[in-house]
Design an enzyme around this catalytic site. Structure first.
Site, PDB file in Angstrom:
ATOM      1  N   GLN A  65     101.278  19.865  23.946  1.00 61.00           N
ATOM      2  CA  GLN A  65     102.174  18.718  23.806  1.00 61.00           C
ATOM      3  C   GLN A  65     103.322  18.798  24.819  1.00 61.00           C
ATOM      4  O   GLN A  65     103.836  19.876  25.107  1.00 61.00           O
ATOM      5  CB  GLN A  65     102.746  18.678  22.390  1.00 61.00           C
ATOM      6  CG  GLN A  65     103.115  17.288  21.955  1.00 61.00           C
ATOM      7  CD  GLN A  65     103.166  17.153  20.434  1.00 61.00           C
ATOM      8  OE1 GLN A  65     102.436  17.805  19.726  1.00 61.00           O
ATOM      9  NE2 GLN A  65     104.038  16.304  19.951  1.00 61.00           N
ATOM     10  N   SER A 119      98.812  25.853  22.433  1.00 56.05           N
ATOM     11  CA  SER A 119      99.031  25.197  21.142  1.00 56.05           C
ATOM     12  C   SER A 119      97.869  24.252  20.825  1.00 56.05           C
ATOM     13  O   SER A 119      96.745  24.713  20.656  1.00 56.05           O
ATOM     14  CB  SER A 119     100.387  24.496  21.138  1.00 56.05           C
ATOM     15  OG  SER A 119     100.725  24.056  19.843  1.00 56.05           O
ATOM     16  N   LEU A 120      98.094  22.921  20.784  1.00 57.38           N
ATOM     17  CA  LEU A 120      96.984  22.017  20.491  1.00 57.38           C
ATOM     18  C   LEU A 120      95.863  22.181  21.510  1.00 57.38           C
ATOM     19  O   LEU A 120      94.688  21.902  21.218  1.00 57.38           O
ATOM     20  CB  LEU A 120      97.457  20.558  20.467  1.00 57.38           C
ATOM     21  CG  LEU A 120      97.628  19.846  21.816  1.00 57.38           C
ATOM     22  CD1 LEU A 120      96.343  19.153  22.256  1.00 57.38           C
ATOM     23  CD2 LEU A 120      98.752  18.856  21.754  1.00 57.38           C
ATOM     24  N   ARG A 134      96.468  17.717  12.014  1.00 57.61           N
ATOM     25  CA  ARG A 134      97.432  18.761  12.395  1.00 57.61           C
ATOM     26  C   ARG A 134      98.775  18.135  12.753  1.00 57.61           C
ATOM     27  O   ARG A 134      99.834  18.604  12.333  1.00 57.61           O
ATOM     28  CB  ARG A 134      96.872  19.560  13.575  1.00 57.61           C
ATOM     29  CG  ARG A 134      97.711  20.758  14.036  1.00 57.61           C
ATOM     30  CD  ARG A 134      96.940  21.470  15.148  1.00 57.61           C
ATOM     31  NE  ARG A 134      97.624  22.652  15.663  1.00 57.61           N
ATOM     32  CZ  ARG A 134      98.457  22.665  16.691  1.00 57.61           C
ATOM     33  NH1 ARG A 134      98.748  21.513  17.312  1.00 57.61           N
ATOM     34  NH2 ARG A 134      99.018  23.786  17.106  1.00 57.61           N
ATOM     35  N   HIS A 175     105.606  25.958  15.507  1.00 58.80           N
ATOM     36  CA  HIS A 175     105.366  27.399  15.695  1.00 58.80           C
ATOM     37  C   HIS A 175     106.478  28.278  15.137  1.00 58.80           C
ATOM     38  O   HIS A 175     106.968  29.192  15.790  1.00 58.80           O
ATOM     39  CB  HIS A 175     105.125  27.721  17.183  1.00 58.80           C
ATOM     40  CG  HIS A 175     103.908  27.042  17.718  1.00 58.80           C
ATOM     41  ND1 HIS A 175     102.628  27.378  17.325  1.00 58.80           N
ATOM     42  CD2 HIS A 175     103.764  26.010  18.580  1.00 58.80           C
ATOM     43  CE1 HIS A 175     101.756  26.594  17.932  1.00 58.80           C
ATOM     44  NE2 HIS A 175     102.424  25.745  18.691  1.00 58.80           N
ATOM     45  N   GLN A 225      98.155  30.087  13.968  1.00 58.35           N
ATOM     46  CA  GLN A 225      98.779  29.488  15.144  1.00 58.35           C
ATOM     47  C   GLN A 225      99.838  28.447  14.775  1.00 58.35           C
ATOM     48  O   GLN A 225     100.794  28.223  15.511  1.00 58.35           O
ATOM     49  CB  GLN A 225      97.662  28.862  15.998  1.00 58.35           C
ATOM     50  CG  GLN A 225      98.090  28.319  17.331  1.00 58.35           C
ATOM     51  CD  GLN A 225      97.526  26.939  17.557  1.00 58.35           C
ATOM     52  OE1 GLN A 225      97.736  26.038  16.745  1.00 58.35           O
ATOM     53  NE2 GLN A 225      96.820  26.768  18.645  1.00 58.35           N
TER      54      GLN A 225
END
Length: 323
Positions: free
Chosen positions: A11, A96-97, A121, A214, A263
């Site tokens: 992102q 991340s994503l 998510r 996170h 994660q």
């Protein structure tokens, strides 16, 4: 002989217009965007190509949208190059994503499956913390130990006449090249910016994000993802994934499922992930999808690694001349 890792952005790389040139030039890219639209039951591709930036940036939209551009890019690359990812890549990784994009690229998830999981998510992350209660800040010119020390100090809320109280504040992303992102309660994040400046940190800035990703405040979202992932089939990836939370190779579907849950609240260990790839012989990193963020970060971590990025027809053409 060159050793390639394919990496996938997270992102912050989104922008209105991403994927449009791919869609106009290649039928196989249009198929990917249509598959994502169908999976989500909305016109995400229209939002990506010509929507409002604020709407695209919403977590529930940005996450599947970035995966869609990465997968469209990969499908065009494979089609035009006459090869599969497994023919060229030794490893995959995503920020991340981007880890979901990496797993879709390696065949662990289908495209529609990844789109639905990323929509969930994004929604779960947004629900986890009420708007305005959490935040994130980028610290520039620090290493991991310095960032942890800043978090330790800034996490303490001191109010005269009351006992000290600890608020959530943790390292969210160790991006390398002197950039560490911290995440937690907004008041603690704001104190971290002050503490960092007092310690002479080159730059400390609040990030324009809608939730504190996170960190432990994301526990409700992690619980939602655990339930969702328990219902999903995950295939063995065609090439190993370097996981965000371990910075180590993984191929076992049960372990992948567990790490994707961790994660959500865990730190993205990107610096160590790039170092791990280098230690495994990777000397070329290819970023597939929107933007060039990871290519730049990889170069700052290890300048000996050659980087490429592709997310448009021209960039794919240039990359095919190298592969």
């Amino acid at each position: 002989m060159s050793v390639y890792a394919f990496v996938f952005p997270g992102q912050g790389s989104q922008s209105v217009g991403m994927g449009l040139a791919l869609s106009e030039a290649f039928g196989i890219a249009r198929e990917v965007f249509q598959e994502v639209d169908d999976a989500l039951g909305d016109h995400l591709s229209k939002l990506m190509f010509s929507g409002e930036p604020a709407t695209l940036t919403r977590t529930e939209n940005a996450q599947p949208a970035l995966m869609a551009v990465s997968m469209a890019t990969l499908r065009v690359l494979e089609s035009e190059g006459g090869f599969t990812l497994a023919d060229k890549a030794a490893l995959v990784a995503g920020h991340s994503l981007g880890e979901y994009s990496a797993l879709a690229a390696a065949g662990s998830f289908g495209i529609a499956q990844a789109a639905r999981l990323l929509r969930l998510r994004g929604q779960a992350m947004q629900r986890a913390v009420p708007a305005g209660e959490g935040g994130m800040a980028a610290l520039l010119g620090v290493d991991l130990d310095q960032a942890r020390a800043i978090c330790e100090e800034a996490a303490i809320l001191r109010v005269e006449g009351q006992p000290d109280r600890r608020e959530e504040l943790e390292v969210a992303n160790d991006n390398g090249g002197g950039q560490v992102v911290v995440s937690g309660k907004l008041s603690a994040v704001e104190r971290a910016i002050v503490v960092a400046k007092e310690k002479g940190v080159k730059r400390a800035v609040l990030l324009p994000v809608s939730a504190p990703f996170h960190c432990s405040l994301m526990r409700p979202a992690a619980d939602e993802m655990a339930e969702a992932l328990d219902r999903e089939d995950i295939e063995v990836p065609s090439v190993p994934l370097i996981a965000n939370v371990t910075a180590a190779k993984v191929t076992d579907p049960a372990t992948i499922r567990e790490l994707l849950v961790k994660q959500v609240t865990g730190s993205v260990r990107w610096r160590e992930s790039v170092q791990a790839m280098a230690s495994m012989g990777v000397d070329h990193v290819i970023e597939l999808g929107a933007g060039k963020v990871l290519s730049g970060v990889v170069k700052r971590i290890d300048s000996s690694i050659t980087t490429y990025n592709a997310g448009t027809p021209d960039e794919i053409d240039a990359l095919l001349r190298v592969l």
